[in-house]
Design a protein around this motif. Structure first.
Motif, PDB file in Angstrom:
ATOM      1  N   ILE A 387       0.833  -1.206   0.000  1.00  9.32           N
ATOM      2  CA  ILE A 387       0.000   0.000   0.000  1.00  9.32           C
ATOM      3  C   ILE A 387       0.869   1.258   0.000  1.00  9.32           C
ATOM      4  N   VAL A 388       1.906   1.243   0.847  1.00  6.16           N
ATOM      5  CA  VAL A 388       2.784   2.415   0.929  1.00  6.16           C
ATOM      6  C   VAL A 388       3.457   2.663  -0.412  1.00  6.16           C
ATOM      7  N   ILE A 389       4.012   1.588  -1.013  1.00  3.93           N
ATOM      8  CA  ILE A 389       4.711   1.760  -2.295  1.00  3.93           C
ATOM      9  C   ILE A 389       3.767   2.301  -3.354  1.00  3.93           C
ATOM     10  N   SER A 390       2.545   1.753  -3.410  1.00  7.95           N
ATOM     11  CA  SER A 390       1.631   2.191  -4.466  1.00  7.95           C
ATOM     12  C   SER A 390       1.232   3.652  -4.280  1.00  7.95           C
ATOM     13  N   TYR A 391       1.335   4.173  -3.054  1.00  5.31           N
ATOM     14  CA  TYR A 391       1.063   5.593  -2.851  1.00  5.31           C
ATOM     15  C   TYR A 391       2.235   6.453  -3.279  1.00  5.31           C
ATOM     16  N   LEU A 392       3.442   5.894  -3.122  1.00  6.69           N
ATOM     17  CA  LEU A 392       4.636   6.694  -3.381  1.00  6.69           C
ATOM     18  C   LEU A 392       4.983   6.764  -4.866  1.00  6.69           C
ATOM     19  N   LEU A 393       4.616   5.704  -5.623  1.00  2.35           N
ATOM     20  CA  LEU A 393       5.059   5.623  -7.010  1.00  2.35           C
ATOM     21  C   LEU A 393       4.298   6.570  -7.926  1.00  2.35           C
ATOM     22  N   GLN A 395       2.567   7.452 -11.692  1.00  4.88           N
ATOM     23  CA  GLN A 395       1.569   6.685 -12.426  1.00  4.88           C
ATOM     24  C   GLN A 395       2.201   5.628 -13.336  1.00  4.88           C
ATOM     25  N   THR A 396       3.228   6.008 -14.100  1.00  8.49           N
ATOM     26  CA  THR A 396       3.808   5.045 -15.043  1.00  8.49           C
ATOM     27  C   THR A 396       4.490   3.903 -14.290  1.00  8.49           C
ATOM     28  N   LYS A 397       5.202   4.263 -13.225  1.00  8.05           N
ATOM     29  CA  LYS A 397       5.867   3.213 -12.460  1.00  8.05           C
ATOM     30  C   LYS A 397       4.847   2.329 -11.750  1.00  8.05           C
ATOM     31  N   LEU A 398       3.749   2.935 -11.395  1.00 10.58           N
ATOM     32  CA  LEU A 398       2.712   2.188 -10.685  1.00 10.58           C
ATOM     33  C   LEU A 398       2.165   1.056 -11.552  1.00 10.58           C
ATOM     34  N   ASP A 399       2.015   1.331 -12.852  1.00 17.78           N
ATOM     35  CA  ASP A 399       1.503   0.300 -13.758  1.00 17.78           C
ATOM     36  C   ASP A 399       2.437  -0.901 -13.797  1.00 17.78           C
ATOM     37  N   ILE A 400       3.751  -0.606 -13.880  1.00 15.12           N
ATOM     38  CA  ILE A 400       4.732  -1.703 -13.894  1.00 15.12           C
ATOM     39  C   ILE A 400       4.659  -2.456 -12.563  1.00 15.12           C
ATOM     40  N   PHE A 401       4.590  -1.678 -11.482  1.00 17.18           N
ATOM     41  CA  PHE A 401       4.510  -2.272 -10.147  1.00 17.18           C
ATOM     42  C   PHE A 401       3.289  -3.185 -10.034  1.00 17.18           C
ATOM     43  N   ASN A 402       2.163  -2.703 -10.579  1.00 20.97           N
ATOM     44  CA  ASN A 402       0.929  -3.489 -10.491  1.00 20.97           C
ATOM     45  C   ASN A 402       1.026  -4.800 -11.252  1.00 20.97           C
ATOM     46  N   SER A 403       1.745  -4.778 -12.388  1.00 24.75           N
ATOM     47  CA  SER A 403       1.841  -6.035 -13.136  1.00 24.75           C
ATOM     48  C   SER A 403       2.697  -7.042 -12.363  1.00 24.75           C
ATOM     49  N   TYR A 404       3.760  -6.538 -11.672  1.00 21.80           N
ATOM     50  CA  TYR A 404       4.525  -7.434 -10.804  1.00 21.80           C
ATOM     51  C   TYR A 404       3.656  -7.924  -9.648  1.00 21.80           C
ATOM     52  N   LEU A 405       2.870  -6.984  -9.137  1.00 19.63           N
ATOM     53  CA  LEU A 405       2.001  -7.287  -7.999  1.00 19.63           C
ATOM     54  C   LEU A 405       1.034  -8.408  -8.352  1.00 19.63           C
ATOM     55  N   LYS A 406       0.537  -8.355  -9.591  1.00 15.03           N
ATOM     56  CA  LYS A 406      -0.407  -9.375 -10.043  1.00 15.03           C
ATOM     57  C   LYS A 406       0.240 -10.753  -9.980  1.00 15.03           C
ATOM     58  N   TRP A 407       1.486 -10.836 -10.515  1.00 14.58           N
ATOM     59  CA  TRP A 407       2.169 -12.130 -10.506  1.00 14.58           C
ATOM     60  C   TRP A 407       2.502 -12.564  -9.092  1.00 14.58           C
ATOM     61  N   GLY A 408       2.918 -11.575  -8.296  1.00 17.74           N
ATOM     62  CA  GLY A 408       3.181 -11.875  -6.892  1.00 17.74           C
ATOM     63  C   GLY A 408       1.943 -12.430  -6.219  1.00 17.74           C
ATOM     64  N   GLY A 409       0.828 -11.802  -6.508  1.00 18.08           N
ATOM     65  CA  GLY A 409      -0.452 -12.232  -5.934  1.00 18.08           C
ATOM     66  C   GLY A 409      -0.802 -13.645  -6.364  1.00 18.08           C
ATOM     67  N   ILE A 410      -0.603 -13.928  -7.664  1.00 16.22           N
ATOM     68  CA  ILE A 410      -0.932 -15.271  -8.162  1.00 16.22           C
ATOM     69  C   ILE A 410      -0.063 -16.311  -7.456  1.00 16.22           C
ATOM     70  N   VAL A 411       1.238 -16.010  -7.339  1.00 12.84           N
ATOM     71  CA  VAL A 411       2.148 -16.946  -6.669  1.00 12.84           C
ATOM     72  C   VAL A 411       1.735 -17.123  -5.207  1.00 12.84           C
ATOM     73  N   LEU A 412       1.405 -16.011  -4.558  1.00 13.65           N
ATOM     74  CA  LEU A 412       1.030 -16.072  -3.146  1.00 13.65           C
ATOM     75  C   LEU A 412      -0.224 -16.929  -2.949  1.00 13.65           C
TER      76      LEU A 412
END
Lengths: 874, 132
Positions: A387-393, A395-412
């Motif tokens: 949550i903290v990272i997504s607030y700090l990033l 917009q463009t970096k956030l999109d990249i972060f979210n795509s990693y987040l998605k994979w992280g979420g799937i793995v988790l």
């Protein structure tokens, strides 16, 4: 806009509603907390607090329900929910349907059923109360949060049914008319609501959704018992109560599903009761698993085996209820489904809802408390960091972060599931020797696994839109025939095992006696099965095997009752359900394989045929799907077996009704038997042509018709060939094309408060058709001007307008008045309907099978409750 | 190995097979150009209805023929012939999926899956008309 004082709003009722929503949410938190510690510390005081809190919770849920109903009942359109889902003309019995057109109402309904179940559990669960009610209250927290309607910037927790129209749709206050009435008086403009979807205005739609939701609610209880069983480290005693609730769930969920099918068949025009639509499948998933789970509970109870699979499937059933909710309510199905559900922007929260339960079952099964706590800290830490990272990033970096987040979420999530299955397996590993091949538990277990196999196909096909979203793939959604082709074969082993299973006894049985018992039913089903398959239109081998297997299922279970259970009525449940299921499947195969489109003829023009290499014309592509016929009024049409005769069109009873009924008489050419069907259409301004079918029910078949188009929908062609002539009463004139004969018959005075009004009775003839028209002329006394009111008829394509008159001889005795009459013509509009007619043979077996299936479940539930009572409340 | 384990392994194999066969049997959403490559295969095409061109349904000539023009995701337009009656409310549909075969000059659709943008809500302007 804050300083505007709006007039006529009942704000107090919404505030009261909000209050109860919050109270409902808080009391579910309190009772979860106290039930949890009551169980953990064996503290009776805690339990008493939790109980009181649950009572207040139930009262709040009922209050929210009542307040929302009052808002709809009193047409308080200042509330968005009432405006969106109801209208002034909505009858009271459909107002209840407003609850399930919207998401908030559906969650409320779910909360309501859960509350009633909670009351029963508080009274009857005995030593299981604390643990089971912890889970139930926890579910209420999750469901209640869906109604909170809290906004934190872009974040939204829940959607309140008490939101105001002017807040939800501020654009409505900006419409031009608002300036003239004043913004504070906006309610004077919103005097009527948007209305309930016309398709939901059907009596089946009043009872189908609540039944389905009750089924969903009931699936929670076996889940809670299973978790409680692990929590309390008890092997066996959770099974009996869980089985009662599980049986009730299967019965009611099954009823709900089939009611939906019956509604679709009776009042929708897709021509069938099951279309493998993702929304239908979603409700089928938990049902299939619950059926499987019940059989495993029986095995565990009687033989102390397979606790792992029993827990797994019991818990999976409720997880699939949540998954179904996520699928149907998040909007992820999008174009994959014909059902439309509005997306309230809660898809994120729905996902959290689903994941929360996956995390919960995963954690409950971790054996070491310390590890459990450490893992929760780590998870919480990760959440905070994300949550903290997504607030700090940016917009463009956030999109990249979210795509990693998605994979992280799937793995988790996957690792949580693996961890869950591993721990559950380890905890329930059995040291018992293998079961014998000649035991009932072996065959029953096998049957349950085949049900799961069938589930795997349905769930993976239904989840394709989810995979597309996750992995960016573009796989198309499977069609009904893709499901049918596979499920046909999936059903065969299930049916065979259902026929055979009961003849084995638990632990060990004699093969010879089992075989001897099965001989009669097997021979019977082969014999009758072959006869019946002869009757099938298709020669496909799979259908024949299916018919034989379904008959075997029916006979084997029937004979079992006669032979072994004749005097033990209370034990009939299982066999009766099996018989019902067999009849249901037989009905499914007969009514779909032998389904015949009676309106299929070759009256259309052929499409340009294609040439093959040799230059032969190939019309392969155009031979399918010619499924509609056109019926002209008063012209009989030969349909082969029947003659159809469309003879009357009638408007709905109310003067402003948009309904139109088309009366078609069918004559069976052989038996001379006749019947009349009256399919209905509604040319709905919001939804286009809504067709409601009309069906003739015979014992052995249904004749199903619906109107796909009618002449009233044709674009009105303009009149042409205008011609003005001087005419006198008693004369005879023709139109410019010479096709119509115009005969002015007489002049009549018409009552009018504006001045002198005259109308001329004119007879118009075209070929054999005749109509009488009354063009009018009015001399306005105050202005002295002449106004004319024209008359026209679409059927003959004639238009008449009296333009002026001239009194040539003032002598009243002669009354020679000449008129200027304008005539115009167009092609006559014929009255026709485009009709689809389908014959469904033996569809009554589907409904009869369902009812028998249900009776079986009811007998089983009663028997289990009696056994449970005999055992005492433990 | 226990017989039950063998059966469970076979069943898991069947389960995997169903999922794989599902993947093999279902097509992807493609464009008209892809569909032109093989006129015998059934394709799913996600497209938009071209509302500027006529939607033709003349039941008196053929109650089982509805013709319209659709634009696929690449912007290619093609005539679509649907051998059923005109689908309910098609004029208001924005996006749709058509399932069928390419026949060269036209696309022969067996199924049209369509969904309206907001199926059952009035615009404020219409609402005013209704109340006044």
């Amino acid at each position: 806009m804050n300083n505007v004082k709006f007039i006529g709003e009942w704000l107090w009722i919404g505030n009261l509603g909000h209050f109860f929503v919050v109270l409902m949410f808080i009391t579910s938190l309190i009772s979860t907390y106290f039930y949890y510690f009551a169980e953990k510390n064996k503290n009776d005081n805690y339990r008493n607090i939790a109980r009181k809190s649950i009572y207040i919770h139930v009262f709040s849920v009922v209050s929210v329900f009542a307040i929302l109903f009052a808002i709809i009942f009193y047409h308080r359109y200042e509330y968005y929910y009432a405006w969106r889902h109801s209208s002034n003309s909505l009858p009271v019995y459909y107002m209840i349907s407003c609850f399930w057109e919207g998401q908030e109402g559906s969650f409320l309904l779910w909360l309501f059923w859960n509350s009633l179940i909670a009351l029963v559990l508080v009274k009857k669960a005995g030593k299981w109360e604390n643990s089971v009610m912890t889970i139930v209250s926890f579910t209420q927290i999750a469901l209640g949060s869906m109604l909170l309607g809290l906004h934190f910037g872009e974040f939204k927790i829940g959607s309140s049914p008490f939101d105001l129209l002017r807040e939800q749709r501020p654009d409505f206050l900006a419409i031009p008319v608002m300036e003239s009435v004043g913004i504070q008086n906006y309610l004077q403009i919103f005097k009527d609501g948007n209305g309930l979807n016309k398709l939901l205005q059907n009596y089946w739609m009043v009872i189908h959704p609540p039944t389905l939701f009750l089924g969903f609610s009931l699936a929670l209880v076996p889940f809670a018992y299973s978790i409680a069983g692990i929590w309390k480290k008890e092997d066996n005693s959770w099974l009996n109560p869980a089985m009662i609730w599980g049986l009730a769930c299967t019965a009611i969920l099954g009823t709900g599903i089939i009611m939906g099918g019956f509604w679709a068949y009776e009042s929708l025009s897709f021509g069938g009761y099951w279309a493998w639509d993702p929304v239908e499948n979603a409700s089928l998933l938990p049902w299939l698993v619950m059926i499987s789970a019940i059989h495993l509970m029986l095995i565990s109870k009687n033989t102390n085996r397979h606790y792992f699979a029993t827990h797994l499937l019991t818990q999976l059933s409720f997880i699939l209820v949540l998954y179904a909710t996520f699928l149907t309510r998040s909007g992820i199905l999008g174009e994959a489904s014909v059902h439309s559900f509005t997306d309230l922007g809660l898809s994120g929260q729905l996902l959290v809802f689903l994941l929360a339960f996956i995390v919960m079952i995963s954690f409950v099964n971790i054996p070491k408390v310390k590890l459990r706590i450490q893992l929760s800290y780590i998870m919480a830490l990760i959440t905070v960091i994300v949550i903290v990272i997504s607030y700090l990033l940016s917009q463009t970096k956030l999109d990249i972060f979210n795509s990693y987040l998605k994979w992280g979420g799937i793995v988790l999530v996957l690792s949580l599931i693996v961890n869950y299955i591993y721990n559950l397996y380890k905890a329930n590993k059995s040291n018992l020797p293998d079961e014998a091949l000649n035991s009932r538990e072996f065959w029953m277990f096998l049957g349950s696994m085949f049900i799961i196999l069938s589930l795997i196909q349905v769930i993976s096909a239904t989840s394709i839109p989810v995979f597309n979203k996750l992995f960016g793939s573009k796989t198309a959604v499977p069609q009904a025939k893709d499901y049918n082709n596979i499920q046909l074969w999936m059903a065969l082993p299930i049916m065979i095992l259902m026929a055979v299973g009961q003849y084995f006894t638990y632990r060990t049985s004699k093969y010879q006696s089992v075989l001897k018992d099965l001989v009669i039913s097997f021979i019977l089903s082969i014999g009758i099965g072959l006869l019946v398959s002869n009757y099938l239109i298709s020669d496909y081998f799979g259908y024949k095997v299916f018919v034989i297997c379904s008959l075997w299922l029916v006979f084997a279970n029937w004979i079992y009752i006669i032979k072994y259970r004749r005097k033990h009525f209370q034990l009939w449940g299982a066999s009766i359900s099996h018989v019902g299921f067999g009849i249901l499947l037989l009905g499914v195969i007969l009514s779909s394989v032998n389904q015949k489109v009676l309106s299929s003829t070759d009256n259309g023009i052929a499409l340009a045929p294609e040439q093959d290499e040799k230059g032969n014309l190939d019309e392969k592509g155009v031979k399918f799907n010619r499924e509609n016929v056109i019926l002209y009024k008063n012209t009989p049409l030969d349909l082969g077996k029947y003659e159809a005769f469309y003879y009357k069109r009638e408007k709905g009873i109310n003067y402003d009704s948009l309904d139109e009924f088309f009366y078609v008489k069918f004559i069976d050419k052989k038996t001379k038997d006749t019947f009349i069907l009256s399919p209905k259409t509604q040319n709905n301004p919001k939804m286009g042509l809504l067709a409601e079918p009309s069906t003739k029910h015979y014992l052995s078949r249904d004749i199903f018709t619906h109107v796909n188009y009618e002449s009233g929908l044709d674009k009105k062609e303009p009149f042409s060939g205008f011609k003005t002539e001087k005419v006198v009463v008693g004369g005879k004139y023709t139109t410019s094309s010479g096709k119509c004969e115009i005969l002015p018959m007489m002049l009549e005075k018409v009552a009018s408060n504006k001045g002198l009004a005259l109308r001329m009775r004119v007879l118009v003839k075209r070929l054999d058709d005749t109509v009488t028209l009354f063009p009018q002329i009015l001399i306005n006394e105050s202005t002295g001007s002449i106004e004319s009111i024209s008359a026209s008829n679409e059927k003959l394509g004639i238009f008449l307008d009296l333009q002026s008159f001239n009194i040539e001889d003032p002598d009243p005795a002669k009354q020679k008045i000449t008129f200027e009459l304008q005539s115009a013509e167009k092609n006559p509009v014929k009255d026709y309907i485009v009709l689809k007619i389908i014959e469904f043979p033996w569809i009554n077996l589907v409904w009869a099978g369902t009812i028998i299936l249900l009776i079986g479940f009811i007998i089983a539930v009663i028997f289990r409750i009696k056994t449970q009572m005999a055992l005492g409340n433990n | 190995m226990k017989p039950l384990h063998i059966i469970l392994i076979i069943l898991s194999g069947l389960g995997v097979a169903t999922v794989v066969s599902l993947n093999a049997n279902t097509s992807e959403y493609v464009t008209f150009r892809d569909a032109d490559q093989n006129t015998e295969k059934l394709y799913h095409i996600a497209c938009k209805l071209n509302k500027s061109k006529p939607l033709t349904y003349q039941p008196e000539i053929d109650p089982n023929k509805f013709t319209f023009f659709a634009t696929d995701s690449l912007g290619n337009e093609k005539m679509v012939i649907y051998l059923k009656s005109k689908p309910q409310d098609i004029e208001r549909v924005e996006k749709m999926v058509i399932i069928g075969k390419s026949k060269g000059s036209y696309f022969l659709a067996e199924t049209i899956l369509s969904k309206c943008p907001s199926k059952y809500e009035d615009s404020p302007a219409k609402l005013i008309q209704k109340t006044n």
